[in-house]
Design a protein around this motif. Structure first.
Motif, PDB file in Angstrom:
ATOM      1  N   THR A 194      -0.497  -0.192   4.980  1.00 16.43           N
ATOM      2  CA  THR A 194      -0.919  -1.583   4.979  1.00 16.43           C
ATOM      3  C   THR A 194      -1.249  -1.959   6.413  1.00 16.43           C
ATOM      4  OG1 THR A 194       1.415  -2.278   5.079  1.00 16.43           O
ATOM      5  CG2 THR A 194       0.349  -2.306   2.923  1.00 16.43           C
ATOM      6  N   ASP A 195      -2.300  -2.738   6.555  1.00 18.56           N
ATOM      7  CA  ASP A 195      -2.763  -3.145   7.881  1.00 18.56           C
ATOM      8  C   ASP A 195      -3.325  -4.546   7.753  1.00 18.56           C
ATOM      9  OD1 ASP A 195      -3.444  -3.060  10.565  1.00 18.56           O
ATOM     10  OD2 ASP A 195      -5.336  -2.011  10.222  1.00 18.56           O
ATOM     11  N   GLY A 196      -2.467  -5.545   7.951  1.00 21.96           N
ATOM     12  CA  GLY A 196      -2.890  -6.906   7.653  1.00 21.96           C
ATOM     13  C   GLY A 196      -3.137  -7.036   6.169  1.00 21.96           C
ATOM     14  N   ASP A 197      -4.350  -7.432   5.803  1.00 20.52           N
ATOM     15  CA  ASP A 197      -4.696  -7.581   4.390  1.00 20.52           C
ATOM     16  C   ASP A 197      -5.167  -6.278   3.755  1.00 20.52           C
ATOM     17  OD1 ASP A 197      -4.125 -10.309   4.484  1.00 20.52           O
ATOM     18  OD2 ASP A 197      -6.193 -10.827   5.045  1.00 20.52           O
ATOM     19  N   VAL A 198      -5.300  -5.247   4.531  1.00 17.30           N
ATOM     20  CA  VAL A 198      -5.784  -3.961   4.024  1.00 17.30           C
ATOM     21  C   VAL A 198      -4.627  -3.176   3.406  1.00 17.30           C
ATOM     22  CG1 VAL A 198      -6.768  -1.721   4.653  1.00 17.30           C
ATOM     23  CG2 VAL A 198      -7.671  -3.815   5.681  1.00 17.30           C
ATOM     24  N   VAL A 199      -4.848  -2.708   2.182  1.00 11.47           N
ATOM     25  CA  VAL A 199      -3.926  -1.771   1.541  1.00 11.47           C
ATOM     26  C   VAL A 199      -4.770  -0.552   1.198  1.00 11.47           C
ATOM     27  CG1 VAL A 199      -2.375  -1.333  -0.389  1.00 11.47           C
ATOM     28  CG2 VAL A 199      -2.542  -3.645   0.572  1.00 11.47           C
TER      29      VAL A 199
ATOM     30  N   LYS B 156       1.591  -8.200  10.488  1.00 11.80           N
ATOM     31  CA  LYS B 156       0.268  -7.599  10.551  1.00 11.80           C
ATOM     32  C   LYS B 156       0.277  -6.221  11.201  1.00 11.80           C
ATOM     33  CE  LYS B 156      -2.331 -11.923  10.460  1.00 11.80           C
ATOM     34  NZ  LYS B 156      -3.383 -12.751  11.105  1.00 11.80           N
TER      35      LYS B 156
ATOM     36  N   HIS C 227       0.144   0.338  -4.463  1.00  9.63           N
ATOM     37  CA  HIS C 227      -1.270   0.650  -4.670  1.00  9.63           C
ATOM     38  C   HIS C 227      -1.477   0.964  -6.144  1.00  9.63           C
ATOM     39  CE1 HIS C 227      -5.038   2.992  -4.461  1.00  9.63           C
ATOM     40  NE2 HIS C 227      -5.278   2.339  -3.336  1.00  9.63           N
TER      41      HIS C 227
END
Length: 226
Positions: free
Chosen positions: A72-77, A15, A63
């Motif tokens: 990427t940040d945990g579930d964030v792309v 994460k 992407h």
């Protein structure tokens, strides 16, 4: 602040905020931003393909646009330089690299932050594309005029202020510096007749965070500050 520069290594924490850096690309901005904010982040560096100098398939898969930068940040792309800068500055930097609406320089910061890619990089890409098809950008008045106006605008700003956002470094500088430096690896465009810009880039090159970022993002490459 410590990044994992191994392009194939696994990050210790799944994460962890991770900057996916494509060599010699706009994603150097994000490495620099993380260093300025002294964040804990992961860094995965991807070399360009040898045959066409474009992003490898592994980077394109990150992407839907298939271009740099990507985090990427945990579930964030998340892609897009300005979006990533704002995301990191607000989420992890307490917004400290952007002036508040009631602070001096707020409007100027916004202009340069958005102008960097919306107008300046677009103009540079038009000139680069003309070169790809064998045209000299100086032979196309529309492009040449925009190039010259851009240079004059930048030089005037840096003659009146130490940074694009005003008296201190902001996200506007994070966006603008790549456009003045590493982009010239593709265009070979000199910064002739721009003493204020040269002085500005010298100041940037003396920043420890910038030096750390470039050493991690582009090991072995001398930053194009001249």
């Amino acid at each position: 602040m410590q990044g994992d520069a191994n392009p194939h290594g696994s990050l210790q924490e799944a994460k962890l905020l991770t900057v996916h850096h494509l060599g010699v690309s706009q994603s150097e901005r994000i490495v620099w931003l993380c260093e300025e904010l002294e964040l804990e982040y992961g860094l995965k560096r991807y070399d360009r393909r040898a045959d066409n100098r474009l992003a490898p398939d592994a980077y394109k898969a990150l992407h839907p646009m298939g271009i740099a930068p990507v985090i990427t940040d945990g579930d964030v792309v998340l892609g897009e330089s300005a979006a990533i800068c704002e995301y990191i500055n607000v989420r992890y930097g307490d917004g400290r690299l952007a002036p508040a609406p009631d602070e001096p320089g707020f409007a100027d910061h916004l202009f340069w932050f958005h102008w960097s890619n919306a107008t300046f990089m677009t103009t540079k890409m038009m000139a680069l594309a003309l070169g790809f098809v064998g045209r000299n950008p100086s032979d196309v008045p529309f492009v040449q005029e925009r190039v010259q106006r851009s240079r004059e605008l930048i030089e005037a700003r840096l003659g009146d202020h130490p940074y694009f956002g005003g008296q201190s470094l902001t996200l506007a500088d994070i966006m603008m510096v790549y456009s003045l430096t590493t982009t010239r690896a593709f265009s070979k465009e000199p910064l002739a007749g721009m003493p204020n810009t040269h002085a500005y880039l010298k100041r940037i090159g003396e920043r420890e965070a910038y030096r750390r970022a470039m050493a991690k993002a582009e090991p072995g490459m001398t930053p194009m500050l001249d």
